[in-house]
Design a protein around this motif. Structure first.
Motif, short mmCIF file in Angstrom:
data_model
loop_
_atom_site.label_atom_id
_atom_site.label_comp_id
_atom_site.label_asym_id
_atom_site.label_seq_id
_atom_site.Cartn_x
_atom_site.Cartn_y
_atom_site.Cartn_z
N THR A 84 0.69 -1.42 -0.11
CA THR A 84 0.01 0.12 -0.06
C THR A 84 0.66 1.21 -0.14
O THR A 84 0.13 2.33 -0.11
N ASN A 85 2.31 1.26 -0.06
CA ASN A 85 2.99 2.28 -0.02
C ASN A 85 3.18 2.93 -1.54
O ASN A 85 2.89 1.98 -2.53
N CYS A 126 10.56 4.48 3.60
CA CYS A 126 9.30 3.80 3.38
C CYS A 126 8.31 4.45 4.52
O CYS A 126 8.56 4.23 5.85
N SER A 127 7.40 4.82 3.97
CA SER A 127 6.32 5.63 5.05
C SER A 127 5.51 4.58 5.34
O SER A 127 4.66 5.03 6.59
N ASN A 128 5.31 3.23 5.02
CA ASN A 128 4.37 2.55 5.50
C ASN A 128 5.16 1.50 6.55
O ASN A 128 5.78 0.51 6.37
N ALA A 168 3.78 -2.23 7.60
CA ALA A 168 3.59 -3.45 6.56
C ALA A 168 4.55 -4.50 6.92
O ALA A 168 5.76 -4.21 7.38
#
Length: 491
Positions: free
Chosen positions: A92-93, A105-107, A110
């Motif tokens: 979903t990133n 990585c902003s997610n 996960a």
């Protein structure tokens, strides 16, 4: 001659000579300017060609750096093959291919490479196999910062990971069935460039700007179970429950243990064809008991023969198709307890399955490889008789030390042991359980602490006899790259 006429002619000649001199000067000046323009043009073209050649050379070198990066990540994935099914940053990133180099990585929640240090990756961070990468190394591999192809030679350029995404062919994989994620395809994107520079030299700047992006597709296939030695004994308990596995009990079998701190040198393996190994694999989940076609035998405490194929009770004992195997007799048993020589006779060579809800004590013999008259069956395959132990932690199977149980036993919560063993007894086939009852075990059941010089397990059978019972978290097979695309990127 007329003097006036001569004067006129001389005047005309002088005028003509004067005009030709001016025209020649104009031509000379024009030719000079043209030569200057041609020279400037040739110089500029030469400089342009030199820059173009430098750019082409830099592009070729950037391609070589990108190829080195692809090879690096290929090797990294192959060394940590369970990583192949996880994205570098989470599905979903935002696509990091559109982000600047070094973008984090902003997610952060996960299950992905980038979060390996904080979000566990099932069976990726191996406790039993020190050759695999640790969580921090996996997180570092997910970084998109530039790294040197060769730290000792900057002229070889740099590469960086842009993204890695995995897509299973199955659109709806089952989270409880890790094999449903295979086969699939991993898409790896890597960039390469020459080492960055702050120089104002046009050639150096051209090299610094030349970036080549490669996109490759890596096929991820189902594991090849035939490459995994089948264990005759598998112990999934902890070190406190089972500090020395089977102890000094001799076993003629491959041994797998999930206790990674165990000293394998103390295990008594008989035969050069077998070995003891630590593993991060998990035992297969117990199969569900069918809702129909199961015969309930309750608690067996007297001599019993199954299946019954003649007489008034034969109609109850009808085979069904179970786990893809036709003509299989399926039984539910609450427990087995006897006095003296109580025997459960399982006639062969039928496929027979017992769902065991309780315990088996040492006073009962389970005899598989005989016919209804008690005669030995020559074509018996112990793996055709399966016992699935469904009891809670603390349940036990205590085998009589004077006779062998010929079967495949899958009992993840049980303790298994052999009482005595003076005449030779134990298991012929395979036993996958929580722990082995021995004098040093904390789960010794009564006097069933195996302590004998006789072989307590003789491994028999093959994976073909265990359809649907493959271990969980088998490593996938990584095939060679099937797609290679080159993309130019100018920053």
């Amino acid at each position: 001659m007329n003097t006036k006429s001569l004067h006129t002619r001389l005047k005309m000649a002088l005028l003509l000579h004067s005009r030709e001199s001016g025209f020649a000067m104009v031509i000379a000046v024009s030719l000079g300017l043209i030569m200057i323009l041609v020279g400037l043009t040739m110089t500029m073209r030469s400089q342009g060609d030199q820059i173009t050649a430098s750019q082409q050379k830099a592009t070729d070198q950037a391609l070589a750096a990108a190829e080195k990066g692809v090879a690096y990540y290929q090797q990294f994935i192959n060394a940590n093959r369970m990583l192949s099914r996880y994205d570098d940053c989470g599905p979903t990133n935002p696509d990091r291919a559109t982000q600047p180099a070094g973008t984090s990585c902003s997610n952060t929640t996960a299950v992905s490479w980038a979060n390996a240090a904080t979000v566990p990756l099932p069976r990726v961070n191996s406790a039993c196999n020190p050759g695999t990468a640790d969580p921090d190394a996996i997180a570092d591999a997910a970084s998109t910062i530039w790294q040197a192809v060769d730290s000792t030679d900057v002229t070889k350029g740099q590469f960086r990971l842009v993204s890695y995404r995995y897509k299973p062919d199955n659109k709806n994989p089952d989270p409880n069935d890790d094999l449903s994620y295979y086969p699939g395809k991993g898409t790896l994107i890597v960039e390469g460039r020459m080492a960055n520079s702050t120089s104002n030299d046009e050639e150096t700047k051209a090299k610094a700007k030349a970036i080549t992006r490669l996109q490759v597709v890596i096929p991820v296939k189902r594991p090849d179970i035939e490459n995994v030695p089948i264990p005759g004994v598998w112990l999934g308990g902890s070190s406190t429950e089972d500090p020395d596995a089977t102890g000094k009990n001799p076993i003629a079998a491959n041994l797998l243990v999930n206790n990674c701190s165990l000293e394998l040198t103390d295990i008594n393996i008989v035969g050069s064809n077998f070995s003891a190994q630590k593993t991060d694999l998990s035992m297969p989940t117990l199969p569900e008991m069918p809702t129909t076609g199961v015969i309930n035998l309750g608690t067996i405490s007297t001599d019993t023969t199954i299946p019954v194929t003649t007489g008034p009770n034969a109609s109850r004992h009808r085979p069904i198709t179970f786990m893809g195997q036709p003509n299989t007799y399926v039984y539910s048993v609450d427990g087995m307890t006897g006095s003296g020589n109580t025997t459960l006779s399982v006639t062969s060579p039928n496929n027979v399955v017992i769902f065991l809800n309780g315990n088996i004590d040492k006073n009962i013999f389970v005899d598989y490889c005989r016919d209804v008259n008690g005669n030995r069956v020559s074509n018996c395959n112990p793996m055709n008789f399966k016992i699935f132990g469904r009891g809670p932690v603390g349940s036990f199977i205590c085998l009589n030390g004077n006779r062998y149980l010929e079967a495949f036993i899958l009992a993840p919560n049980y303790t298994v042991g052999v009482a005595g063993g003076g005449g030779g007894g134990g298991v012929k086939g395979a036993v996958w359980t929580r722990s082995w009852s021995n004098p040093n075990s904390s789960t010794v059941e009564g006097d069933c602490a195996s302590n004998t010089a006789n072989v307590v397990v003789e491994q028999q059978g093959s994976w073909s006899s265990l359809i649907g019972l493959q271990p969980k978290y088998l490593k996938p097979t990584i095939d060679p790259i099937t797609s290679w695309q080159r993309q130019s990127v100018n920053n």
